[in-house]
Design a protein around this motif. Structure first.
Motif, mmCIF file in Angstrom:
data_model
loop_
_atom_site.group_PDB
_atom_site.id
_atom_site.type_symbol
_atom_site.label_atom_id
_atom_site.label_comp_id
_atom_site.label_asym_id
_atom_site.label_seq_id
_atom_site.Cartn_x
_atom_site.Cartn_y
_atom_site.Cartn_z
ATOM 1 N N LEU A 84 -10.815 -18.070 93.435
ATOM 2 C CA LEU A 84 -11.541 -18.822 94.454
ATOM 3 C C LEU A 84 -10.640 -19.896 95.079
ATOM 4 O O LEU A 84 -10.561 -20.023 96.310
ATOM 5 N N HIS A 85 -9.961 -20.670 94.240
ATOM 6 C CA HIS A 85 -9.095 -21.747 94.728
ATOM 7 C C HIS A 85 -7.992 -21.190 95.620
ATOM 8 O O HIS A 85 -7.707 -21.727 96.709
ATOM 9 N N ARG A 86 -7.371 -20.117 95.181
ATOM 10 C CA ARG A 86 -6.285 -19.509 95.961
ATOM 11 C C ARG A 86 -6.787 -19.013 97.321
ATOM 12 O O ARG A 86 -6.138 -19.214 98.356
ATOM 13 N N SER A 87 -7.967 -18.397 97.326
ATOM 14 C CA SER A 87 -8.517 -17.887 98.577
ATOM 15 C C SER A 87 -8.899 -19.009 99.530
ATOM 16 O O SER A 87 -8.675 -18.917 100.749
ATOM 17 N N LEU A 88 -9.463 -20.089 98.996
ATOM 18 C CA LEU A 88 -9.831 -21.221 99.846
ATOM 19 C C LEU A 88 -8.604 -21.800 100.545
ATOM 20 O O LEU A 88 -8.684 -22.262 101.687
ATOM 21 N N ARG A 89 -7.463 -21.762 99.880
ATOM 22 C CA ARG A 89 -6.225 -22.244 100.487
ATOM 23 C C ARG A 89 -5.641 -21.220 101.462
ATOM 24 O O ARG A 89 -5.318 -21.558 102.600
ATOM 25 N N GLU A 90 -5.525 -19.980 101.040
ATOM 26 C CA GLU A 90 -4.765 -18.998 101.800
ATOM 27 C C GLU A 90 -5.562 -18.354 102.930
ATOM 28 O O GLU A 90 -4.984 -18.020 103.975
ATOM 29 N N GLU A 91 -6.856 -18.117 102.728
ATOM 30 C CA GLU A 91 -7.649 -17.446 103.754
ATOM 31 C C GLU A 91 -8.613 -18.374 104.496
ATOM 32 O O GLU A 91 -8.962 -18.109 105.644
ATOM 33 N N PHE A 92 -9.060 -19.448 103.831
ATOM 34 C CA PHE A 92 -9.994 -20.359 104.482
ATOM 35 C C PHE A 92 -9.321 -21.613 105.028
ATOM 36 O O PHE A 92 -9.917 -22.356 105.798
ATOM 37 N N GLY A 93 -8.077 -21.876 104.604
ATOM 38 C CA GLY A 93 -7.306 -22.946 105.203
ATOM 39 C C GLY A 93 -7.569 -24.342 104.671
ATOM 40 O O GLY A 93 -7.253 -25.334 105.339
ATOM 41 N N PHE A 94 -8.100 -24.475 103.448
ATOM 42 C CA PHE A 94 -8.316 -25.794 102.846
ATOM 43 C C PHE A 94 -7.073 -26.198 102.056
ATOM 44 O O PHE A 94 -6.665 -25.496 101.137
ATOM 45 N N ALA A 95 -6.494 -27.349 102.396
ATOM 46 C CA ALA A 95 -5.280 -27.789 101.711
ATOM 47 C C ALA A 95 -5.545 -28.165 100.263
ATOM 48 O O ALA A 95 -4.744 -27.857 99.372
ATOM 49 N N ASN A 96 -6.650 -28.824 100.005
ATOM 50 C CA ASN A 96 -7.014 -29.240 98.649
ATOM 51 C C ASN A 96 -8.508 -28.989 98.452
ATOM 52 O O ASN A 96 -9.317 -29.917 98.495
ATOM 53 N N PRO A 97 -8.890 -27.726 98.278
ATOM 54 C CA PRO A 97 -10.317 -27.391 98.259
ATOM 55 C C PRO A 97 -11.083 -28.093 97.144
ATOM 56 O O PRO A 97 -10.622 -28.179 96.011
ATOM 57 N N ALA B 27 -20.051 -10.864 109.749
ATOM 58 C CA ALA B 27 -19.100 -10.341 108.756
ATOM 59 C C ALA B 27 -17.800 -9.911 109.426
ATOM 60 O O ALA B 27 -16.698 -10.149 108.901
ATOM 61 N N ALA B 28 -17.896 -9.273 110.597
ATOM 62 C CA ALA B 28 -16.692 -8.849 111.313
ATOM 63 C C ALA B 28 -15.898 -10.058 111.804
ATOM 64 O O ALA B 28 -14.663 -10.101 111.691
ATOM 65 N N LYS B 29 -16.594 -11.064 112.338
ATOM 66 C CA LYS B 29 -15.908 -12.275 112.813
ATOM 67 C C LYS B 29 -15.296 -13.052 111.647
ATOM 68 O O LYS B 29 -14.226 -13.647 111.792
ATOM 69 N N GLN B 30 -15.984 -13.041 110.486
ATOM 70 C CA GLN B 30 -15.418 -13.694 109.312
ATOM 71 C C GLN B 30 -14.147 -12.983 108.863
ATOM 72 O O GLN B 30 -13.144 -13.625 108.505
ATOM 73 N N ALA B 31 -14.158 -11.660 108.890
ATOM 74 C CA ALA B 31 -12.965 -10.901 108.518
ATOM 75 C C ALA B 31 -11.802 -11.242 109.434
ATOM 76 O O ALA B 31 -10.666 -11.452 108.986
ATOM 77 N N GLU B 32 -12.069 -11.322 110.729
ATOM 78 C CA GLU B 32 -11.032 -11.673 111.697
ATOM 79 C C GLU B 32 -10.496 -13.074 111.436
ATOM 80 O O GLU B 32 -9.275 -13.301 111.457
ATOM 81 N N SER B 33 -11.394 -14.026 111.177
ATOM 82 C CA SER B 33 -10.981 -15.403 110.916
ATOM 83 C C SER B 33 -10.113 -15.503 109.669
ATOM 84 O O SER B 33 -9.089 -16.193 109.651
ATOM 85 N N LEU B 34 -10.502 -14.804 108.614
ATOM 86 C CA LEU B 34 -9.727 -14.813 107.383
ATOM 87 C C LEU B 34 -8.338 -14.216 107.606
ATOM 88 O O LEU B 34 -7.337 -14.728 107.111
ATOM 89 N N ALA B 35 -8.293 -13.124 108.357
ATOM 90 C CA ALA B 35 -7.003 -12.488 108.619
ATOM 91 C C ALA B 35 -6.099 -13.399 109.437
ATOM 92 O O ALA B 35 -4.889 -13.480 109.203
ATOM 93 N N LEU B 36 -6.695 -14.108 110.399
ATOM 94 C CA LEU B 36 -5.899 -15.018 111.224
ATOM 95 C C LEU B 36 -5.335 -16.169 110.406
ATOM 96 O O LEU B 36 -4.146 -16.503 110.499
#
Length: 334
Positions: free
Chosen positions: A191-204, A317-326
């Protein structure tokens, strides 16, 4: 327009609501992603659904995702063979289960090859792919099998909430048995790794729900918080993760909604999903080597091919996938 490769949408069980939702999300301007969308499924089936429901869409078969364009009114499809005329709306069948798995397999290959930036799954029916001989708990497990992934879980995203679960589809007795330190540390790390790498939180900031009422009240109402949850969280903090102590779930989710946490780790299915239901939610499969999301609802056989299914959640869900990929393409934040 996005610089990403297209988003792939697998159309789900052909006898369910997935095909009509997929057509709408792929061709309706307000529902589309900024990136082109390519549908993975039977083109003949999609044409049959469009004609039956009088959906005004030009369905074009392509051989490679790069041929897709963002053009409202047009659905770009990579064909997965199916005897479309034999599909009965709302009826469970082996051939629909096989078509679902075939589409998942093709989308996985495209994602691993970097030819699509992400995969979004329309709803499938696990009984159908069981009939076809593919014995998995759900679509996520098929993606995990195809990518040889053994460590994964899903983040559920709805409204202001992002929620991970220590256990999902199992009995409550089994859910309690799974609240163990190694499992908590693994899922928290993912979860922590994903919040940083895909969701863009520096210190989730991650809020953690206790298993027992009032988080056990220092052992008065249960010992799991003392024996398993707290030691896991202490280890996570030593690794630099910003995690709370075990908190009473009935107040934790309110605090998360108000912005106190970037995500919540819940201990079992209903504890985590009930607060999300009023928002509707999409799920993201953490741990896979590809970006993959889906809408948090089923095939709805009872309303299949009737034109009444709401495509908004699959669009999210499709827009979330795009956002995560970006965000992932831009690299981890510092």
């Amino acid at each position: 327009m996005s610089a990403l490769q297209p988003v792939a949408i697998t159309i789900g069980d052909p006898a369910g609501i997935g095909p009509e939702l997929s057509l709408k999300v792929a061709s309706t301007d307000s529902l589309m992603t900024d990136t082109p969308i390519v549908l993975i499924g039977s083109a003949d089936l999609l044409r049959r659904v469009a004609a039956h429901l009088k959906i005004d869409v030009d369905i074009r078969t392509i051989t490679h995702p790069r041929e897709a364009q963002r053009r409202p009114g047009v659905a770009w499809v990579i064909d997965v063979p199916l005897d479309a005329q034999s599909v009965v709306p709302g009826e469970l069948s082996r051939q629909c289960g096989q078509a679902t798995v075939d589409a998942i397999r093709l989308s996985t290959e495209l994602a691993l090859a970097g030819e699509v930036c992400a995969v979004c799954s329309a709803p499938a029916n696990k009984e159908a792919f069981h009939l076809a001989g593919h014995i998995f708990e759900g679509q996520t497990e098929i993606f995990a099998h195809l990518t040889q992934t053994t460590s994964f879980h899903t983040i559920m995203i709805g409204g202001p909430l992002r929620v991970s679960l220590i256990s999902a589809h199992c009995s409550l007795l089994e859910a309690v048995a799974r609240v163990k330190q190694p499992r908590i540390e693994r899922i928290m790390g993912e979860l922590h790794r994903s919040l940083r790498e895909e969701f863009g939180f520096a210190n989730p900031r991650i809020g953690v729900a206790g298993l027992n009422p009032h988080a056990g009240e220092n052992g008065v109402l249960g010992s799991e918080e003392i024996e398993h949850i707290r030691p896991a969280l202490e280890n996570c903090r030593r690794q630099g993760m910003n995690v709370s102590d075990p908190l009473a779930a009935d107040s934790l989710f309110w605090a998360a909604e108000k912005g106190a946490y970037d995500a919540v780790l819940a201990m079992y299915h209903d504890q985590g999903t009930i607060p999300l239901k009023r928002f509707g939610y999409v799920t993201y499969a953490v741990g896979l080597p590809i970006i993959r999301t889906t809408a948090g609802h089923g095939t709805a056989f009872d309303i299949a091919w009737q034109g009444v299914a709401n495509a908004e959640l699959l669009s999210r869900a499709a827009k979330q996938a795009e956002s995560l990929a970006l965000t992932k393409a831009q690299g981890p934040v510092n």
